[in-house]
Design a protein around this motif. Sequence first.
Motif: not given
Length: 206
Positions: A27, A30, A35, A38, A47, A49, A62
């Motif tokens: 997290d 991200a 990113f 979700e 996620r 990115g 992620i």
Amino acid sequence: MLILTGLGNPGARYAGNRHNVGFMAVDEIARRWGFGPERSRFSALAREGSIDTAGGPVKALILKPQTYYNESGQAVGAAMKFYKVKPADVVVFYDEIDLAPGRFRMKTGGGAAGNNGVRSITAHIGPDFRRARLGTGHPGHKDRVQGHVLSDFHKVEQGWLADLLRACADAAPLLAAGEDEKYQAEVMRLAPAEKADPRKAAREAD
């Protein structure tokens, strides 16, 4: 595509648990690297990115499996198959009771060392994925392990925890570039933690 997987249990009741430090780490990565939002994919929250490296941006996913900790391999296997990547493109962040609180170690391959989440991933994709192990300390006796990992971090631990998570995110370009040894060294430089026997510390606290 680099798949950055955090291990943890879904739901608010587990959010602050030591067992969920893998979720916390991904997290923070991200958040640090901006990113996207979700989405529910692969029986997980995902996620997309990218992470900037010296060689250019590296695309990353992620992944936070929502199947509960011990069945994490299902989500990792599905994502790996979809993106057609190798185990070397999978990094799993998880809690390590055999490291002192705040310590950090990278390794590739090996056994599960009693970690059922790692065992599940190994069953789905084999053992040759990269492991980012975040030290949470040992309760001192094996009978206390379940209660330890399913309990929240104490207030006095929040400082080193925040430092460690931030370091994992700030050093992520090295991870994305495949420089795992340098990544480990940079995380520990940014968030130094005393090297100690986690079991001894627990015994002394009793």
